[in-house]
Design a protein around this motif. Structure first.
Motif, PDB file in Angstrom:
ATOM      1  N   ARG A   1      -5.944 -32.104  -3.354  1.00 55.95           N
ATOM      2  CA  ARG A   1      -5.059 -31.110  -3.954  1.00 55.95           C
ATOM      3  C   ARG A   1      -3.792 -30.961  -3.124  1.00 55.95           C
ATOM      4  O   ARG A   1      -3.720 -31.381  -1.972  1.00 55.95           O
ATOM      5  N   VAL A   2      -2.805 -30.344  -3.754  1.00 61.36           N
ATOM      6  CA  VAL A   2      -1.591 -29.920  -3.055  1.00 61.36           C
ATOM      7  C   VAL A   2      -1.896 -28.545  -2.483  1.00 61.36           C
ATOM      8  O   VAL A   2      -2.484 -27.706  -3.160  1.00 61.36           O
ATOM      9  N   VAL A   3      -1.550 -28.333  -1.229  1.00 60.91           N
ATOM     10  CA  VAL A   3      -1.759 -27.003  -0.644  1.00 60.91           C
ATOM     11  C   VAL A   3      -0.428 -26.265  -0.614  1.00 60.91           C
ATOM     12  O   VAL A   3       0.639 -26.873  -0.431  1.00 60.91           O
ATOM     13  N   GLY A   4      -0.502 -24.960  -0.830  1.00 62.44           N
ATOM     14  CA  GLY A   4       0.714 -24.147  -0.832  1.00 62.44           C
ATOM     15  C   GLY A   4       1.391 -24.130   0.520  1.00 62.44           C
ATOM     16  O   GLY A   4       2.616 -24.197   0.627  1.00 62.44           O
ATOM     17  N   ASN A   5       0.564 -24.050   1.581  1.00 60.28           N
ATOM     18  CA  ASN A   5       1.104 -24.115   2.941  1.00 60.28           C
ATOM     19  C   ASN A   5       0.011 -24.564   3.885  1.00 60.28           C
ATOM     20  O   ASN A   5      -1.177 -24.415   3.593  1.00 60.28           O
ATOM     21  N   TYR A   6       0.445 -25.109   5.010  1.00 57.97           N
ATOM     22  CA  TYR A   6      -0.495 -25.545   6.027  1.00 57.97           C
ATOM     23  C   TYR A   6       0.212 -25.501   7.375  1.00 57.97           C
ATOM     24  O   TYR A   6       1.379 -25.889   7.485  1.00 57.97           O
ATOM     25  N   THR A   7      -0.494 -25.042   8.393  1.00 56.46           N
ATOM     26  CA  THR A   7       0.085 -24.926   9.732  1.00 56.46           C
ATOM     27  C   THR A   7      -0.437 -26.051  10.609  1.00 56.46           C
ATOM     28  O   THR A   7      -1.648 -26.253  10.728  1.00 56.46           O
ATOM     29  N   ILE A   8       0.497 -26.780  11.204  1.00 58.39           N
ATOM     30  CA  ILE A   8       0.178 -27.838  12.162  1.00 58.39           C
ATOM     31  C   ILE A   8       0.835 -27.443  13.465  1.00 58.39           C
ATOM     32  O   ILE A   8       2.053 -27.236  13.519  1.00 58.39           O
ATOM     33  N   ALA A   9       0.021 -27.331  14.501  1.00 52.69           N
ATOM     34  CA  ALA A   9       0.486 -26.819  15.798  1.00 52.69           C
ATOM     35  C   ALA A   9       1.042 -25.416  15.545  1.00 52.69           C
ATOM     36  O   ALA A   9       0.312 -24.539  15.138  1.00 52.69           O
TER      37      ALA A   9
ATOM     38  N   THR B   1       9.295 -30.364   0.385  1.00 51.55           N
ATOM     39  CA  THR B   1       8.121 -30.522   1.249  1.00 51.55           C
ATOM     40  C   THR B   1       6.882 -30.692   0.374  1.00 51.55           C
ATOM     41  O   THR B   1       6.712 -29.979  -0.611  1.00 51.55           O
ATOM     42  N   LEU B   2       6.043 -31.629   0.762  1.00 44.39           N
ATOM     43  CA  LEU B   2       4.786 -31.878   0.057  1.00 44.39           C
ATOM     44  C   LEU B   2       3.655 -31.829   1.071  1.00 44.39           C
ATOM     45  O   LEU B   2       3.619 -32.633   2.010  1.00 44.39           O
ATOM     46  N   ALA B   3       2.737 -30.856   0.902  1.00 45.75           N
ATOM     47  CA  ALA B   3       1.573 -30.730   1.784  1.00 45.75           C
ATOM     48  C   ALA B   3       0.333 -31.077   0.970  1.00 45.75           C
ATOM     49  O   ALA B   3       0.093 -30.489  -0.093  1.00 45.75           O
ATOM     50  N   LEU B   4      -0.435 -32.034   1.455  1.00 49.45           N
ATOM     51  CA  LEU B   4      -1.601 -32.535   0.729  1.00 49.45           C
ATOM     52  C   LEU B   4      -2.879 -32.349   1.535  1.00 49.45           C
ATOM     53  O   LEU B   4      -2.884 -32.527   2.751  1.00 49.45           O
ATOM     54  N   GLN B   5      -3.965 -32.024   0.838  1.00 46.87           N
ATOM     55  CA  GLN B   5      -5.293 -31.973   1.429  1.00 46.87           C
ATOM     56  C   GLN B   5      -6.009 -33.235   0.973  1.00 46.87           C
ATOM     57  O   GLN B   5      -6.174 -33.461  -0.227  1.00 46.87           O
TER      58      GLN B   5
ATOM     59  N   GLN C   1       6.016 -40.838 -10.594  1.00 47.91           N
ATOM     60  CA  GLN C   1       5.090 -39.748 -10.836  1.00 47.91           C
ATOM     61  C   GLN C   1       3.708 -40.209 -10.399  1.00 47.91           C
ATOM     62  O   GLN C   1       3.233 -41.273 -10.819  1.00 47.91           O
ATOM     63  N   LEU C   2       3.074 -39.414  -9.539  1.00 48.92           N
ATOM     64  CA  LEU C   2       1.775 -39.778  -8.996  1.00 48.92           C
ATOM     65  C   LEU C   2       0.730 -38.737  -9.388  1.00 48.92           C
ATOM     66  O   LEU C   2       1.012 -37.533  -9.426  1.00 48.92           O
ATOM     67  N   THR C   3      -0.464 -39.219  -9.670  1.00 43.91           N
ATOM     68  CA  THR C   3      -1.574 -38.349 -10.041  1.00 43.91           C
ATOM     69  C   THR C   3      -2.539 -38.240  -8.867  1.00 43.91           C
ATOM     70  O   THR C   3      -2.904 -39.253  -8.261  1.00 43.91           O
ATOM     71  N   LEU C   4      -2.928 -37.016  -8.548  1.00 42.36           N
ATOM     72  CA  LEU C   4      -3.877 -36.796  -7.458  1.00 42.36           C
ATOM     73  C   LEU C   4      -5.247 -37.341  -7.848  1.00 42.36           C
ATOM     74  O   LEU C   4      -5.611 -37.347  -9.031  1.00 42.36           O
ATOM     75  N   ARG C   5      -6.034 -37.754  -6.886  1.00 39.68           N
ATOM     76  CA  ARG C   5      -7.302 -38.450  -7.149  1.00 39.68           C
ATOM     77  C   ARG C   5      -8.327 -37.549  -7.813  1.00 39.68           C
ATOM     78  O   ARG C   5      -9.254 -38.014  -8.462  1.00 39.68           O
TER      79      ARG C   5
END
Length: 190
Positions: A72-80, A90-94, A184-188
């Motif tokens: 899925r696409v995540v709304g936000n994610y914190t790295i460090a 910005t594209l954040a993916l899980q 255009q890409l489709t998530l798995r």
């Protein structure tokens, strides 16, 4: 005693022949120099265009590789200490974590973020401790003019498709090369 010839022709070139020969040589050298300059300009412009095309293909390949694996696409994610918010730039993916054999580790997630910063486009991976992926940041290009991510759902966690509009530009000397790519890409998971 009779003198036969008082004046004998000397072997060699006349002044006119030397001047004409130098003139022809100058014209030939000038033509070769112009040919060299034209070749250099053509090489620079073509090399510039090839650089941009290769960069575009590499970026789209990288985006495709991780997007089609994404859960899925995540709304936000914190790295460090940096929080990344999925948006138009910005594209954040899980994505499911994988072991060294390439098999998915159940209920374990890695996160991949693609983001623009000026003319640079970066990919950052935050891998779970059990995952075989390597965490880190990689600069994908420094030729970015703009990138736009569009999601098929306003609720990003329900997005099934991500559309990418990528524009690259490189100025080298008097030559500007551009490359515009869309996909255009489709998530798995869908």
């Amino acid at each position: 005693m009779i003198k036969k010839h008082l004046f004998r022709p000397q072997p060699g070139f006349t002044l006119i022949e030397v001047v004409v020969g130098i003139g022809v040589l100058v014209v030939l050298l000038f033509s070769l120099f112009n040919l060299y300059l034209a070749y250099g300009s053509l090489y620079t412009s073509q090399n510039n265009q090839l650089t941009i095309v290769a960069a575009g293909r590499s970026i789209m390949s990288e985006l495709g590789l991780y997007t089609v694996q994404a859960y899925r696409v995540v709304g936000n994610y914190t790295i460090a200490t940096t929080t990344y918010y999925s948006s138009t730039t910005t594209l954040a993916l899980q994505i499911p974590a994988i072991n060294s054999g390439g098999s998915i580790i159940n209920n374990t997630w890695d996160y991949v973020v693609f983001y623009a910063n000026g003319t640079n486009l970066y990919r950052t991976i935050a891998a779970d401790g059990a995952s075989s992926r390597i965490s880190g940041t990689r600069k994908l290009t420094n030729y970015l003019q703009n990138i736009t991510f569009t999601y098929d759902n306003a609720d990003l966690t329900l997005a099934q498709k991500v559309s990418i509009d990528l524009n690259l530009q490189n100025q080298e000397g008097n030559y500007t090369a551009t490359n515009h790519l869309t996909e255009q890409l489709t998530l798995r998971n869908f």
